[in-house]
Scaffold this motif. Structure first.
Motif, mmCIF file in Angstrom:
data_model
loop_
_atom_site.group_PDB
_atom_site.id
_atom_site.type_symbol
_atom_site.label_atom_id
_atom_site.label_comp_id
_atom_site.label_asym_id
_atom_site.label_seq_id
_atom_site.Cartn_x
_atom_site.Cartn_y
_atom_site.Cartn_z
ATOM 1 N N ASP A 165 41.515 41.160 55.968
ATOM 2 C CA ASP A 165 42.340 41.819 54.982
ATOM 3 C C ASP A 165 42.212 43.375 55.231
ATOM 4 O OD1 ASP A 165 42.968 39.346 54.071
ATOM 5 O OD2 ASP A 165 41.775 39.725 52.192
ATOM 6 N N LEU A 210 44.977 45.524 51.213
ATOM 7 C CA LEU A 210 43.444 45.700 51.233
ATOM 8 C C LEU A 210 42.865 44.657 50.388
ATOM 9 C CD1 LEU A 210 43.140 49.614 50.633
ATOM 10 C CD2 LEU A 210 42.482 48.178 52.976
ATOM 11 N N PRO A 211 41.478 44.136 50.617
ATOM 12 C CA PRO A 211 41.175 42.926 50.148
ATOM 13 C C PRO A 211 41.040 43.164 48.370
ATOM 14 C CG PRO A 211 39.597 43.572 51.820
ATOM 15 C CD PRO A 211 40.804 44.859 51.635
ATOM 16 N N SER A 297 34.773 42.644 53.423
ATOM 17 C CA SER A 297 34.941 43.793 53.239
ATOM 18 C C SER A 297 33.871 44.919 53.759
ATOM 19 C CB SER A 297 35.000 44.061 51.732
ATOM 20 O OG SER A 297 33.495 43.733 51.240
ATOM 21 N N HIS A 298 32.690 44.427 54.049
ATOM 22 C CA HIS A 298 31.739 45.426 54.702
ATOM 23 C C HIS A 298 32.198 45.440 56.120
ATOM 24 C CE1 HIS A 298 28.730 44.712 51.343
ATOM 25 N NE2 HIS A 298 29.762 45.507 50.730
#
Length: 321
Positions: A165, A210-211, A297-298
């Motif tokens: 994402d 975006l997530p 996400s990281h």
């Protein structure tokens, strides 16, 4: 001022279109459904690419074609983008119904779009010898090969990066910002307008991607990003091909370029078709980070920051030399 107006107009169009296209995609079952390889929890609309292209097209007609250095060749860019997005939508529709669209029609359309841009005069023609300060004009056949490889290669690279994402969009956003700064520095208003409306389209899309993502760009969106960034660099930086201007797009898009080269090399060494995704999902950089225990996400943030550093380095090199 007009660059700011262009950004606001295209961004507003994307923001207006995204919810409408998402509802339409859900109604038409034009969605990316969870599978063994795709871990999202529910079907997600694949309408992001279409919304970005429509908003980009409006901005292109209003701003790019009336830029100070606009030329008839810019029509070939929009026509090529339409071809790319069209075949991407067909591919997305096939995947939404668990069917695999053949690779050869996709490749032929991508080659056709690249040839169209080349025929319009947007191409890599040569480079300046830094030792003698003379321009070396390449033979036409080599101009053709390098231009087509650059366009098709970047389309593939951004499609490969569209695995988490926000990842492909963020990489396109930072590269587009670099190209915009470079175009301003080189007084290339046509390239600058193409870059800023692409940035606006991507920025609007990212608010939904975006997530956790509510919309995916699909292959149509990934194809559009790769194609447009390739076209902007050919129209701008490669037009004044010094050693510095050649290095800028290479650095700006270093992450997707390196990843795609690595993935294709590994698949060929494993005696697999380069275009066929592997079942274990470990060849791409982002999936290798996930395999090593990093959160999605990281992983996205880490890759984005690394790409941002490369883009910053390219701008520093531009200003220093």
């Amino acid at each position: 001022m007009w660059y700011g107006v262009a950004f606001v107009v295209v961004f507003a169009i994307v923001m207006a279109l995204m919810p409408l296209f998402s509802r339409l995609a859900t109604k038409l079952d034009f969605t990316d459904k969870p599978t063994e390889r795709k871990k999202h929890d529910f079907p997600i609309p694949l309408s992001g690419g279409a919304a970005m292209f429509l908003a980009f097209s409006v901005g292109f007609f209003i701003f790019v074609l009336f830029a100070d250095d606009a030329d008839p060749a810019l029509w070939t860019v929009l026509a090529g983008a339409a071809l790319i997005v069209g075949v991407g939508l067909v591919d997305d529709f096939s995947k939404a119904r668990f069917k695999e669209f053949p690779v050869w029609p996709r490749l032929l359309v991508q080659l056709g779009a690249a040839v169209l841009v080349f025929a319009g005069g947007i191409r890599f023609t040569g480079f300046t010898n830094p030792l003698t300060d003379t321009f070396i004009l390449l033979p036409m056949w080599l101009q053709f090969v390098l231009t087509v490889l650059w366009i098709v290669g970047l389309i593939t690279a951004f499609n490969f990066m569209d695995g988490l994402d926000g990842l492909s969009g963020l990489l396109a956003l930072v590269s587009g910002a670099t190209f915009f700064i470079v175009a301003l520095h080189m007084n290339q208003s046509g390239s600058a307008f193409m870059a800023i409306i692409l940035i606006a389209a991507v920025a609007g899309f990212l608010l939904f991607n975006l997530p956790p993502a509510k919309v995916y760009m699909g292959d149509s969106g990934a194809y559009l990003l790769g194609f447009m960034l390739a076209a902007i660099s050919l129209h701008g930086m490669f037009k004044q091909a010094t050693v510095i201007s050649l290095a800028i797009p290479m650095l700006a898009m270093g992450v997707p370029i390196f990843d795609s080269i690595l993935v294709v090399s590994r698949r060929i060494m494993a005696r697999k078709a380069p275009h066929v995704a592997d079942s274990t999902n470990v060849t791409h950089l982002h999936f290798r980070l996930l395999k090593n225990g990093m959160k999605p996400s990281h992983a996205v943030l880490m890759i984005f920051l690394f790409s941002a550093c490369l883009n910053l380095a390219s701008i520093v090199i531009l200003l220093a030399f």
